[in-house]
Design a protein around this motif. Structure first.
Motif, PDB file in Angstrom:
ATOM      1  N   LYS A 127       0.826  -1.207   0.000  1.00  6.24           N
ATOM      2  CA  LYS A 127       0.000   0.000   0.000  1.00  6.24           C
ATOM      3  C   LYS A 127       0.866   1.264   0.000  1.00  6.24           C
ATOM      4  CE  LYS A 127      -4.277  -1.349  -0.140  1.00  6.24           C
ATOM      5  NZ  LYS A 127      -5.083  -1.013  -1.325  1.00  6.24           N
ATOM      6  N   ASN A 145       3.314   1.245  -4.067  1.00  5.55           N
ATOM      7  CA  ASN A 145       2.408   0.558  -4.990  1.00  5.55           C
ATOM      8  C   ASN A 145       3.126  -0.074  -6.178  1.00  5.55           C
ATOM      9  OD1 ASN A 145      -0.316  -0.210  -5.671  1.00  5.55           O
ATOM     10  ND2 ASN A 145      -0.147   1.213  -7.385  1.00  5.55           N
ATOM     11  N   LYS A 194      -6.017  -5.894  -3.239  1.00  6.06           N
ATOM     12  CA  LYS A 194      -6.097  -5.257  -4.552  1.00  6.06           C
ATOM     13  C   LYS A 194      -4.736  -5.309  -5.242  1.00  6.06           C
ATOM     14  CE  LYS A 194      -7.412  -0.956  -6.860  1.00  6.06           C
ATOM     15  NZ  LYS A 194      -7.744   0.473  -6.683  1.00  6.06           N
ATOM     16  N   GLU A 195      -4.713  -5.802  -6.471  1.00 10.78           N
ATOM     17  CA  GLU A 195      -3.502  -5.899  -7.306  1.00 10.78           C
ATOM     18  C   GLU A 195      -2.444  -6.833  -6.712  1.00 10.78           C
ATOM     19  OE1 GLU A 195      -2.242  -1.882  -7.977  1.00 10.78           O
ATOM     20  OE2 GLU A 195      -3.822  -1.510  -9.442  1.00 10.78           O
ATOM     21  N   LYS A 222     -12.471 -13.473   4.463  1.00  5.73           N
ATOM     22  CA  LYS A 222     -13.414 -12.373   4.214  1.00  5.73           C
ATOM     23  C   LYS A 222     -12.836 -11.044   4.688  1.00  5.73           C
ATOM     24  CE  LYS A 222     -16.748 -14.710   2.318  1.00  5.73           C
ATOM     25  NZ  LYS A 222     -16.954 -14.580   0.854  1.00  5.73           N
ATOM     26  N   GLN A 256     -10.367 -10.012   2.148  1.00  4.85           N
ATOM     27  CA  GLN A 256     -11.038  -9.729   0.872  1.00  4.85           C
ATOM     28  C   GLN A 256     -11.667  -8.335   0.868  1.00  4.85           C
ATOM     29  OE1 GLN A 256     -13.939 -12.673  -0.229  1.00  4.85           O
ATOM     30  NE2 GLN A 256     -14.680 -11.531  -1.984  1.00  4.85           N
ATOM     31  N   TYR A 257     -12.334  -7.984   1.990  1.00 12.92           N
ATOM     32  CA  TYR A 257     -13.048  -6.707   2.045  1.00 12.92           C
ATOM     33  C   TYR A 257     -12.207  -5.560   2.605  1.00 12.92           C
ATOM     34  CZ  TYR A 257     -17.110  -9.499   0.854  1.00 12.92           C
ATOM     35  OH  TYR A 257     -17.987 -10.341   0.212  1.00 12.92           O
ATOM     36  N   SER A 258     -10.986  -5.856   3.022  1.00  9.40           N
ATOM     37  CA  SER A 258     -10.113  -4.801   3.549  1.00  9.40           C
ATOM     38  C   SER A 258      -9.515  -3.919   2.459  1.00  9.40           C
ATOM     39  CB  SER A 258      -8.963  -5.433   4.348  1.00  9.40           C
ATOM     40  OG  SER A 258      -8.078  -6.120   3.454  1.00  9.40           O
ATOM     41  N   GLY A 259      -9.505  -4.432   1.223  1.00  8.57           N
ATOM     42  CA  GLY A 259      -8.860  -3.710   0.127  1.00  8.57           C
ATOM     43  C   GLY A 259      -7.375  -4.001   0.010  1.00  8.57           C
ATOM     44  N   LEU A 260      -6.844  -4.788   0.960  1.00  9.72           N
ATOM     45  CA  LEU A 260      -5.405  -5.071   0.955  1.00  9.72           C
ATOM     46  C   LEU A 260      -4.997  -6.064  -0.135  1.00  9.72           C
ATOM     47  CD1 LEU A 260      -4.684  -5.310   4.794  1.00  9.72           C
ATOM     48  CD2 LEU A 260      -3.963  -3.486   3.246  1.00  9.72           C
TER      49      LEU A 260
END
Length: 379
Positions: free
Chosen positions: A111, A114, A152-153, A143, A146-150
């Motif tokens: 994070k 990037n 992503k990519e 979950k 998954q929903y933490s945004g960590l």
């Protein structure tokens, strides 16, 4: 040269971690010289406070690069984050999804920076039988991430499509972030003396952690139904002591024609010559993403008797036996067939399985896939 940081709590020279330390070392040895390699690991075995022999505090220099072995009690978020920031990697190869003490600092670093590419290799943790153990906690953990945004990519490696599909299903990972790259096997360069096969005799071997996921308890139980002279030698670290007590109780119940013996922990370079002293490899495992000892048995030319929870399902009829996980009768039938086998038929099976695994493992192609994955520039 790109800086590649490998996060691997289980790494050489640890002996008790099963397949993951072997998987990581095989990758490292195959790509060394192409990347500036750094490894962050732990300086002790599983469930052991003693430092690993021959390992110094701080960074250790090896032929493949540098490795930092974190002492017991110092594997904190801040310490791991400081080490990652010290390395300033271009690529991070995170081994294990459920090792949060490694995973969280890696994802937070991503994070902050990037442009670093992160690849997570769960090492079989998403196989259905593994997920079933502690299912509620593991699903909640998935979950949350998954929903933490960590995630992503973040790229995820699967060593077969079954594992890849599980990663997409449980974490919602898009297929463009899935890398289907097989583990790299240990190359066999030695020839071993041929073991004579007589009818009504069978020497079996098991080389893996003593843990419920490996299913050695049922492997022992099912030997009760066999006639003939049976020897089953077990090698590996006793990771679950209560489970091993159950195994010992079953060993006591075996008939006199069956001998089961615990033989301790092997150095990895002792595995091939040890397997060569047996007729077959027997492990009704509940799930393997690769199964290094299974592959090494096949590379030596030894028939395997395994469950259908490995990537080697098509070895059935190619020098091996693949049986549904809970099919006791199927395992007993396969073992009886091997036991009764004459030398000529047995030798034919040995040749078949060696041809099978040699064709299945295109090591140069797999190494190229790792290099491409680590080299690809992150947008």
């Amino acid at each position: 040269m790109k800086k590649l940081l490998i996060m691997a709590s289980l790494f050489w020279p640890q002996k008790k971690g099963g397949g993951p330390p072997v998987s990581v070392m095989n990758v490292v040895q195959s790509i060394k010289g192409r990347f500036d390699i750094y490894i962050i690991s732990k300086n002790h075995e599983l469930d052991d406070d003693r430092p690993l022999p021959g390992i110094q505090n701080g960074w250790n220099r090896f032929d493949f690069g540098k490795a930092y072995y974190v002492p017991k009690g110092y594997h904190s978020f801040s310490n791991i984050m400081s080490l990652i920031e010290e390395v300033k990697p271009d690529v991070i190869y995170q081994n294990s999804f459920f090792s949060m003490d490694d995973l969280l600092p890696v994802l937070i670093y991503k994070k902050k920076c990037n442009n670093v590419k992160v690849i997570v290799a769960p090492r079989g943790e998403f196989y259905p039988e593994r997920i079933e153990k502690g299912k509620i906690k593991k699903n909640l953990y998935c979950k949350l991430f998954q929903y933490s945004g960590l995630l992503k990519e973040i790229y995820f490696q699967g060593t077969g499509w079954e594992e890849c599909i599980q990663e997409m299903r449980l974490l919602g990972i898009q297929d463009r972030y899935i890398l289907n790259i097989q583990n790299i096997s240990t190359i066999m360069n030695c020839c071993y003396e041929k073991l004579e096969k007589k009818p009504n005799e069978l020497k079996l071997v098991y080389i893996a952690r003593i843990h419920p996921t490996k299913n050695v308890l049922k492997a022992i139980k099912w030997l009760r139904k066999l006639s003939g002279k049976i020897q089953y030698d077990i090698y590996g670290s006793i990771e679950d002591k209560e489970y091993w007590k159950e195994c010992l109780a079953e060993i006591e119940k075996l008939p006199t024609n069956v001998t089961v013996k615990y033989c301790g922990v092997l150095e990895h370079d002792e595995v091939p010559s040890t397997i060569a002293a047996y007729h077959a490899y027997y492990m009704p495992t509940t799930g393997e993403n690769f199964g290094h000892s299974i592959v090494e048995a096949m590379l030596i030319g030894k028939p395997v008797v395994i469950s259908d929870q490995t990537p080697w399902k098509d070895v059935n009829g190619n020098g091996g036996y693949v049986i549904a996980l809970h099919d006791e009768g199927g395992f007993i039938h396969a073992l009886n067939s091997l036991m009764c086998m004459e030398a000529d038929e047995y030798d034919s099976m040995c040749n078949q399985i060696k041809i099978y695994i040699t064709r299945k493992l295109n090591v140069n192609e797999i190494v190229s896939q790792y290099i491409e994955a680590f080299n690809e520039i992150e947008a």
